[in-house]
Scaffold this motif. Structure first.
Motif, mmCIF file in Angstrom:
data_model
loop_
_atom_site.group_PDB
_atom_site.id
_atom_site.type_symbol
_atom_site.label_atom_id
_atom_site.label_comp_id
_atom_site.label_asym_id
_atom_site.label_seq_id
_atom_site.Cartn_x
_atom_site.Cartn_y
_atom_site.Cartn_z
ATOM 1 N N SER A 77 -1.676 37.342 -31.672
ATOM 2 C CA SER A 77 -0.430 36.836 -31.115
ATOM 3 C C SER A 77 0.751 37.717 -31.493
ATOM 4 O O SER A 77 0.750 38.395 -32.518
ATOM 5 C CB SER A 77 -0.182 35.416 -31.613
ATOM 6 O OG SER A 77 0.031 35.428 -33.016
ATOM 7 N N LYS A 78 1.779 37.659 -30.646
ATOM 8 C CA LYS A 78 3.028 38.347 -30.935
ATOM 9 C C LYS A 78 3.966 37.453 -31.738
ATOM 10 O O LYS A 78 4.839 37.934 -32.441
ATOM 11 C CB LYS A 78 3.698 38.763 -29.626
ATOM 12 C CG LYS A 78 2.873 39.744 -28.798
ATOM 13 C CD LYS A 78 3.550 40.054 -27.473
ATOM 14 C CE LYS A 78 2.700 40.997 -26.629
ATOM 15 N NZ LYS A 78 3.299 41.249 -25.289
ATOM 16 N N ILE A 79 3.783 36.154 -31.587
ATOM 17 C CA ILE A 79 4.602 35.170 -32.298
ATOM 18 C C ILE A 79 3.784 34.613 -33.451
ATOM 19 O O ILE A 79 2.726 34.018 -33.240
ATOM 20 C CB ILE A 79 5.043 34.023 -31.369
ATOM 21 C CG1 ILE A 79 5.791 34.573 -30.146
ATOM 22 C CG2 ILE A 79 5.888 33.005 -32.120
ATOM 23 C CD1 ILE A 79 7.100 35.226 -30.465
ATOM 24 N N ALA A 112 6.974 30.419 -34.560
ATOM 25 C CA ALA A 112 6.673 29.283 -33.688
ATOM 26 C C ALA A 112 7.338 28.014 -34.207
ATOM 27 O O ALA A 112 7.901 27.218 -33.432
ATOM 28 C CB ALA A 112 5.162 29.092 -33.583
ATOM 29 N N ILE A 113 7.294 27.819 -35.523
ATOM 30 C CA ILE A 113 7.927 26.639 -36.124
ATOM 31 C C ILE A 113 9.436 26.670 -35.901
ATOM 32 O O ILE A 113 10.053 25.667 -35.523
ATOM 33 C CB ILE A 113 7.602 26.560 -37.626
ATOM 34 C CG1 ILE A 113 6.104 26.319 -37.840
ATOM 35 C CG2 ILE A 113 8.418 25.459 -38.298
ATOM 36 C CD1 ILE A 113 5.669 26.426 -39.292
ATOM 37 N N GLU A 114 10.038 27.832 -36.116
ATOM 38 C CA GLU A 114 11.482 27.956 -35.960
ATOM 39 C C GLU A 114 11.904 27.711 -34.513
ATOM 40 O O GLU A 114 12.919 27.054 -34.250
ATOM 41 C CB GLU A 114 11.934 29.341 -36.417
ATOM 42 C CG GLU A 114 11.813 29.543 -37.932
ATOM 43 C CD GLU A 114 12.054 30.984 -38.347
ATOM 44 O OE1 GLU A 114 12.059 31.866 -37.445
ATOM 45 O OE2 GLU A 114 12.245 31.238 -39.551
ATOM 46 N N ILE A 115 11.120 28.230 -33.565
ATOM 47 C CA ILE A 115 11.430 28.030 -32.141
ATOM 48 C C ILE A 115 11.377 26.548 -31.796
ATOM 49 O O ILE A 115 12.281 26.002 -31.149
ATOM 50 C CB ILE A 115 10.440 28.819 -31.261
ATOM 51 C CG1 ILE A 115 10.695 30.327 -31.395
ATOM 52 C CG2 ILE A 115 10.537 28.382 -29.795
ATOM 53 C CD1 ILE A 115 9.629 31.191 -30.768
ATOM 54 N N ASN A 156 -7.362 34.263 -22.358
ATOM 55 C CA ASN A 156 -6.209 35.146 -22.528
ATOM 56 C C ASN A 156 -4.912 34.388 -22.806
ATOM 57 O O ASN A 156 -3.822 34.931 -22.654
ATOM 58 C CB ASN A 156 -6.017 36.040 -21.293
ATOM 59 C CG ASN A 156 -7.198 36.956 -21.071
ATOM 60 O OD1 ASN A 156 -7.725 37.544 -22.020
ATOM 61 N ND2 ASN A 156 -7.626 37.076 -19.818
ATOM 62 N N ASN A 157 -5.050 33.121 -23.199
ATOM 63 C CA ASN A 157 -3.888 32.324 -23.580
ATOM 64 C C ASN A 157 -3.939 32.074 -25.081
ATOM 65 O O ASN A 157 -4.897 31.486 -25.586
ATOM 66 C CB ASN A 157 -3.880 30.988 -22.831
ATOM 67 C CG ASN A 157 -3.682 31.165 -21.345
ATOM 68 O OD1 ASN A 157 -2.881 31.989 -20.910
ATOM 69 N ND2 ASN A 157 -4.410 30.389 -20.555
ATOM 70 N N ASN A 158 -2.906 32.519 -25.783
ATOM 71 C CA ASN A 158 -2.825 32.323 -27.229
ATOM 72 C C ASN A 158 -1.756 31.274 -27.516
ATOM 73 O O ASN A 158 -0.614 31.401 -27.068
ATOM 74 C CB ASN A 158 -2.473 33.639 -27.925
ATOM 75 C CG ASN A 158 -3.457 34.745 -27.562
ATOM 76 O OD1 ASN A 158 -4.643 34.489 -27.374
ATOM 77 N ND2 ASN A 158 -2.961 35.974 -27.462
ATOM 78 N N THR A 159 -2.141 30.245 -28.270
ATOM 79 C CA THR A 159 -1.249 29.093 -28.415
ATOM 80 C C THR A 159 -1.222 28.597 -29.849
ATOM 81 O O THR A 159 -2.258 28.491 -30.509
ATOM 82 C CB THR A 159 -1.705 27.942 -27.492
ATOM 83 O OG1 THR A 159 -1.873 28.425 -26.161
ATOM 84 C CG2 THR A 159 -0.697 26.809 -27.510
ATOM 85 N N TRP A 160 -0.008 28.273 -30.307
ATOM 86 C CA TRP A 160 0.178 27.574 -31.572
ATOM 87 C C TRP A 160 0.325 26.083 -31.283
ATOM 88 O O TRP A 160 1.106 25.687 -30.411
ATOM 89 C CB TRP A 160 1.440 28.056 -32.297
ATOM 90 C CG TRP A 160 1.324 29.426 -32.906
ATOM 91 C CD1 TRP A 160 1.884 30.582 -32.458
ATOM 92 C CD2 TRP A 160 0.601 29.767 -34.099
ATOM 93 N NE1 TRP A 160 1.562 31.636 -33.283
ATOM 94 C CE2 TRP A 160 0.766 31.157 -34.300
ATOM 95 C CE3 TRP A 160 -0.174 29.047 -34.998
ATOM 96 C CZ2 TRP A 160 0.191 31.835 -35.367
ATOM 97 C CZ3 TRP A 160 -0.751 29.714 -36.068
ATOM 98 C CH2 TRP A 160 -0.570 31.094 -36.247
ATOM 99 N N ALA A 202 1.938 31.723 -28.007
ATOM 100 C CA ALA A 202 1.964 32.644 -29.141
ATOM 101 C C ALA A 202 2.291 34.072 -28.729
ATOM 102 O O ALA A 202 2.423 34.948 -29.585
ATOM 103 C CB ALA A 202 0.625 32.609 -29.879
ATOM 104 N N ASP A 203 2.427 34.320 -27.433
ATOM 105 C CA ASP A 203 2.808 35.653 -26.959
ATOM 106 C C ASP A 203 4.269 35.715 -26.518
ATOM 107 O O ASP A 203 4.947 36.717 -26.726
ATOM 108 C CB ASP A 203 1.910 36.075 -25.794
ATOM 109 C CG ASP A 203 0.476 36.303 -26.236
ATOM 110 O OD1 ASP A 203 0.281 36.858 -27.337
ATOM 111 O OD2 ASP A 203 -0.449 35.915 -25.499
ATOM 112 N N THR A 204 4.751 34.624 -25.898
ATOM 113 C CA THR A 204 6.113 34.641 -25.361
ATOM 114 C C THR A 204 7.087 33.781 -26.162
ATOM 115 O O THR A 204 8.306 33.921 -26.006
ATOM 116 C CB THR A 204 6.113 34.124 -23.910
ATOM 117 O OG1 THR A 204 5.738 32.735 -23.908
ATOM 118 C CG2 THR A 204 5.132 34.918 -23.053
#
Length: 712
Positions: A29-31, A36-39, A62-66, A84-86
């Motif tokens: 992931s990029k995030i 992720a918590i802060e967002i 191809n979907n990365n998710t928190w 987790a990418d955007t």
């Protein structure tokens, strides 16, 4: 919607497993988790004080998710998923147990809630929200009883591309009706799509002709279980209708029909339960065994083994047997049996149902774990060979019925990934299909074994087929009561039905917003019980403008409680007892039996009285359908509906000194008047209760709105 529901299921499953927050050694992931918590906290105004925190990370398609969870025994649970990418928030759900009293009528209007939803989306996903349009349908207007009685307003915004809606790409928000809190938010949005150019689409007229050529409508008999002919019969009846049977989308570029969906075997098994059946108690079952019209359990098992196209091996054990009476036909019943056998990881199951009166085999289903494992194998039998196996068996087991049946071809069934091919046969009378009399049979493509069978048959008198409207007139009714428009869809071909993330975008003409039948004699749009559907029925009564109770009447109409006749509510007419009971019973929903909200002048009020009597709102001796209702009688019925009769009946504690005409109130009803007065449901005028005054329909609307506002 298909992908949306699948996505929700994944969300629920992941959040259901409360895995403690862990440090992930490596993600793609990029995030990262901290971001992720802060967002989530910044965008959703989440305060972590008083909460326990858990997190999950998932990679799929191809979907990365928190997945983030804040939980507290007192503050409730907050679930958030973050791309987790955007860093985009994909979903949000807030749940807090609330046992505080609340009224059925919400504190805030839908318009107030919509403003909250729009402000929220402009903050969370502003760019995507700009590309949507609110999808205004009955499901989201909050007008149906199911939605009206929920605690939230639901708003759905569908993605628009080239001015055309993209089905299954949407944003959904739910707002609490009483607090205006955001209850949930779901973003379903794909990327990397190639959208066909609408300039290349065929014309709507051409698409309609293709739709007609596909035999989308069919003249057929349908079963209904209501008294559509006014003869008070409880048995099912047949009506002649035009039914929508082939409602596939049309590719707007090629003009071809697009077949979608899964075509597996008909899971018959314990099929008799689908006939609104009821299990007998041991005492009742013993009594039934003694009645000669029903065959015995042993005889039924013997018949099942004789009629099955395979032998039940000695390794199988009979694990269940039950006799079920058919509630729609008191003279019929069904024996249901199941046998199981397991060895290692293999579980094998057989079920069968025998008509306890005729001895006919009604259903069976056979599951073999080994035979279901077909990965890497090629089918041994062609569709024609499988069909021949099926028909040879049907000629043997049901020769007379099968002679009168017609095969219903399914053009997409050859492409599915199921190990079975299912064949459907429908009985025809007067050259017209009776789909309620049918046989479904499934054959294994790899072994040639028949693994599923279902006989559905109801003996019923069929109406004549004279004075039937033409197919063209039926199509006019269809298109006048539906939408046939361009849409983008995410296409799942039959041989790729299990693909979870299709990128195949098709521009299609699609018929939507039609859920019913067409009366073959009158051409009317009717529901599945044979009653007329008033499309976009005007709830704005023509005779209430300026009436002092106008807002209350409209509010009750929104909840399906107030109705009238010929578009009029007749607010100044005295209300009849039957209409008062009807409106009061409707006000009890959803805590009581749900009764259809449609109304007509010939309506049978017995259903409403039955509910009222069973709920101890009115007694049989008090039933006077066409009498007027006095104020003290209304108080009695209302207090009983609140379950407070035992309080109202206490003698000697209700003085009613605050009412100038208390002496006019029947002594047995003083407790009832005191309670409705105290709850602000009925307070009278200038200190007078006027107990013997007859109520008007406007007054009843106002009383019931106050009744619904009682927090309980």
């Amino acid at each position: 919607m298909r992908k949306f529901l699948s996505y929700l299921l994944v969300i629920v499953l992941i959040f259901a497993v409360a895995i403690p927050s862990i440090g992930f050694a490596q993600t793609n992931s990029k995030i990262e988790l901290k971001q992720a918590i802060e967002i989530a906290k910044e965008k959703l105004n989440i305060s972590s004080t008083g909460y326990n925190f858990n997190s999950n990370y998932n990679e799929s398609d191809n979907n990365n998710t928190w997945y983030l969870t804040w939980s507290s025994s007192t503050n409730g649970t907050i679930n958030v998923s973050v791309d987790a990418d955007t860093g985009e928030i994909i979903s949000y759900n807030f749940y807090k147990p609330d046992n505080t009293p609340s009224s059925i009528i919400p504190k805030h209007s839908r318009e107030e809630a919509k403003k909250i939803a729009i402000d929220f989306l402009n903050k969370i996903v502003p760019e995507k929200f700009k590309q949507t349009k609110e999808q205004e349908s009955d499901d989201y207007l909050g007008l149906s009883p199911k939605i009206a009685y929920s605690t939230t307003y639901s708003f759905n915004f569908i993605r628009i591309v080239n001015g055309i809606p993209l089905q299954d790409n949407q944003i959904t928000v739910e707002i609490n009706k009483n607090t205006l809190d955001i209850q949930s938010y779901y973003l379903t949005w794909g990327s990397d799509y190639n959208f066909p150019d609408p300039k290349s689409a065929i014309s709507k007229d051409k698409a309609i002709q293709i739709y007609k050529d596909n035999n989308s409508l069919r003249l057929q008999y349908n079963l209904v279980y209501t008294d559509v002919y006014g003869n008070n019969e409880s048995e099912p009846q047949a009506i002649l209708v035009y039914s929508l049977v082939n409602n596939q989308p049309i590719d707007a570029i090629t003009g071809k029909i697009l077949h979608q969906g899964y075509y597996g075997p008909y899971m018959g098994g314990m099929g008799a339960k689908s006939d609104s059946s009821q299990a007998l108690s041991p005492e009742e079952q013993k009594a039934v065994d003694d009645i000669s019209k029903y065959i015995s359990k042993d005889k039924a098992i013997e018949l099942a083994k004789e009629k099955l196209p395979f032998t039940i091996g000695s390794q199988y054990s009979l694990t269940s047997s039950a006799l079920y009476k058919n509630n729609s036909n008191s003279n019929s019943a069904t024996w249901n049996f199941s046998w199981t056998y397991s060895e290692g990881n293999n579980y094998n199951y057989i079920s069968a149902a025998i008509d306890a009166t005729t001895g006919e085999l009604k259903t069976f289903y056979r599951n073999d774990s080994n035979e279901n494992n077909v990965q890497g194998k090629s089918p041994k039998y062609t569709k024609d060979q499988l069909k021949s196996i099926a028909e040879n068996y049907l000629n043997e087991i049901q020769p007379e019925k099968f002679k009168q049946m017609e095969y219903q071809d399914n053009p997409a069934s050859e492409d599915d990934n199921s190990p079975y091919t299912t064949f459907n046969y429908i009985y025809k009378a007067n050259g017209i299909p009776c789909p309620f009399n049918s046989i479904n049979i499934g054959v294994n493509k790899y072994t040639g074994d028949i693994i599923t069978y279902n006989l559905s048959w109801t003996d019923v008198k069929l109406p004549d087929n004279k004075n039937v409207i033409s197919l063209d007139d039926a199509y006019k009714t269809l298109f006048n009561n539906s939408d046939f428009q361009l849409s983008y869809i995410i296409y799942y071909a039959p041989d790729k039905v299990y693909q979870s993330n299709s990128k195949d975008i098709r521009l299609v003409y699609q018929l939507t917003n039609f859920d019913g039948l067409i009366d073959a004699n009158s051409g009317a749009y009717i529901d599945y019980s044979g009653k007329p559907i008033l499309k976009n029925e005007n709830k704005q009564f023509t005779d209430i403008a300026g009436n002092w109770a106008e807002k209350d009447i409209l509010l009750l109409a929104q909840f399906g409680i107030a109705d009238g006749k010929d578009g009029k509510y007749m607010p100044n007419n005295y209300i009849l007892q039957k209409d008062f009971i009807k409106m009061l019973v409707k006000s009890l929903q959803p805590n009581n039996v749900i009764i259809p909200l449609t109304s007509n002048e010939d309506e049978n009020y017995d259903n409403y009285y039955n509910v009222a009597i069973n709920s101890k709102i009115i007694t049989e001796s008090e039933k006077k359908p066409d009498s007027k209702v006095t104020r003290q009688e209304a108080a009695k019925f209302i207090v009983r509906s609140l379950g407070l009769k035992y309080v109202a009946d206490i003698n000697g504690i209700y003085t009613l000194d605050y009412l100038k005409d208390a002496y006019k109130i029947d002594n047995s009803l003083k407790g009832y008047v005191a309670i409705v007065y105290g709850l602000n449901i009925m307070t009278g005028n200038n200190g007078y209760f006027n107990p013997d005054e007859n109520l008007t329909r406007a007054q009843v609307a106002s009383i019931l709105v106050r009744y619904l506002r009682v927090e309980k």
